[in-house]
Design a protein around this motif. Structure first.
Motif, PDB file in Angstrom:
ATOM      1  N   GLY A 159       0.761  -1.274   0.067  1.00 15.35           N
ATOM      2  CA  GLY A 159       0.077  -0.138  -0.053  1.00 15.35           C
ATOM      3  C   GLY A 159       1.114   1.264   0.125  1.00 15.35           C
ATOM      4  N   PRO A 160       1.721   1.450   0.943  1.00 15.39           N
ATOM      5  CA  PRO A 160       2.574   2.558   1.072  1.00 15.39           C
ATOM      6  C   PRO A 160       3.260   2.803  -0.396  1.00 15.39           C
ATOM      7  CG  PRO A 160       3.022   1.423   2.997  1.00 15.39           C
ATOM      8  CD  PRO A 160       2.063   0.663   2.126  1.00 15.39           C
TER       9      PRO A 160
ATOM     10  N   ALA B 159       8.154  12.429   2.137  1.00 16.27           N
ATOM     11  CA  ALA B 159       8.059  12.121   3.611  1.00 16.27           C
ATOM     12  C   ALA B 159       7.074  13.098   4.047  1.00 16.27           C
ATOM     13  CB  ALA B 159       9.672  12.219   4.362  1.00 16.27           C
ATOM     14  N   GLN B 160       7.573  14.441   3.750  1.00 15.47           N
ATOM     15  CA  GLN B 160       6.501  15.406   3.965  1.00 15.47           C
ATOM     16  C   GLN B 160       5.053  15.239   3.855  1.00 15.47           C
ATOM     17  OE1 GLN B 160       7.291  19.458   2.886  1.00 15.47           O
ATOM     18  NE2 GLN B 160       6.733  20.266   4.971  1.00 15.47           N
ATOM     19  N   MET B 161       4.997  14.818   2.472  1.00 16.12           N
ATOM     20  CA  MET B 161       3.478  14.562   2.036  1.00 16.12           C
ATOM     21  C   MET B 161       2.609  13.467   2.450  1.00 16.12           C
ATOM     22  SD  MET B 161       4.224  15.777  -1.895  1.00 16.12           S
ATOM     23  CE  MET B 161       2.601  15.703  -2.653  1.00 16.12           C
ATOM     24  N   THR B 162       3.517  12.675   3.016  1.00 23.37           N
ATOM     25  CA  THR B 162       2.901  11.058   3.482  1.00 23.37           C
ATOM     26  C   THR B 162       2.971  11.381   5.121  1.00 23.37           C
ATOM     27  OG1 THR B 162       5.051  10.109   2.986  1.00 23.37           O
ATOM     28  CG2 THR B 162       3.419   9.832   1.546  1.00 23.37           C
ATOM     29  N   ASN B 163       3.621  12.198   5.633  1.00 22.72           N
ATOM     30  CA  ASN B 163       3.894  12.322   7.139  1.00 22.72           C
ATOM     31  C   ASN B 163       4.584  11.281   7.696  1.00 22.72           C
ATOM     32  OD1 ASN B 163       3.226  13.757   9.743  1.00 22.72           O
ATOM     33  ND2 ASN B 163       1.759  12.486  10.226  1.00 22.72           N
TER      34      ASN B 163
ATOM     35  N   THR C 135      -4.977  14.069  13.081  1.00 26.33           N
ATOM     36  CA  THR C 135      -3.742  13.872  12.785  1.00 26.33           C
ATOM     37  C   THR C 135      -2.866  14.867  13.621  1.00 26.33           C
ATOM     38  OG1 THR C 135      -4.051  12.895  10.476  1.00 26.33           O
ATOM     39  CG2 THR C 135      -1.885  14.101  10.820  1.00 26.33           C
ATOM     40  N   GLY C 136      -3.139  16.218  13.451  1.00 23.93           N
ATOM     41  CA  GLY C 136      -2.773  17.275  14.414  1.00 23.93           C
ATOM     42  C   GLY C 136      -2.694  16.838  15.981  1.00 23.93           C
TER      43      GLY C 136
END
Length: 198
Positions: free
Chosen positions: A62-63, A84-88, A166-167
């Motif tokens: 999946g990833p 990395a940033q876009m997928t957290n 998420t936050g």
């Protein structure tokens, strides 16, 4: 309206929803969304794998599938940092492993150098695969979603809720890391003494 509430009230009386992570009504609600997230994540992974398998004979997790589509997003090259940033995600070695797999499969290509910065973009094959994937997704997934009444509003609300959670998870994770205690090393034979003490 009352008829819609009866099944949930009956369910609440018949089923015990409490467990060690769900001791209060609010904890139950949070645990329910977490459990739903786990199952949704797995179902999403199954869907991604099966949809990709209809397009190309390429085994991807999946990833890895998600990375392929994020690399294609807006048709602009992306660095490992971007991905990395876009997928957290912060597991850079795993992202790099997935990228090597996509490179080997001929779906993405690497451009640039270490000094100038390495970026990734889809190859012509990757473009065709992602386009075909989008077509199948539209026919099988989006049409199914369309048949659910008021689903668009539900999805919008769900997306907002998930972004908010998420936050909250990120903040709670930072707090947990900040206040993490150093655990003492267990004494040799301590476990046996504890279990044998009774």
């Amino acid at each position: 309206m009352n008829d819609r509430r009866k099944p949930s009230e009956t369910q609440a009386k018949l089923l015990d929803r409490g467990w060690h992570l769900a001791r209060t009504p609010l904890e139950i609600d949070v645990a329910e969304i977490e459990y739903a997230l786990m199952r949704s994540y797995e179902a999403f992974g199954h869907w991604q794998a099966e949809c990709l398998a209809t397009v190309i004979e390429f085994s991807a997790s999946g990833p890895e599938n998600a990375l392929l589509h994020i690399i294609r997003m807006n048709d602009r090259p992306k660095s490992v940092r971007d991905l990395a940033q876009m997928t957290n995600r912060d597991d850079i070695p795993n992202i790099q492993y997935s990228l090597r797999k996509l490179l080997k499969g001929g779906l993405v290509k690497r451009t640039g150098s270490g000094r100038a910065g390495v970026t990734y973009e889809v190859t012509p094959l990757g473009y065709r695969v992602t386009e075909r994937y989008a077509d199948i997704r539209s026919v099988l997934l989006i049409e199914a979603v369309t048949r659910v009444p008021e689903m668009a509003a539900k999805l919008e609300e769900a997306a907002r809720t998930l972004e908010l959670m998420t936050g909250i998870y990120e903040q709670a994770a930072r707090a947990a890391a900040t206040h993490r205690r150093r655990h003492p090393r267990p004494e040799p034979g301590g476990e046996e003494n504890e279990t044998g003490a009774g």
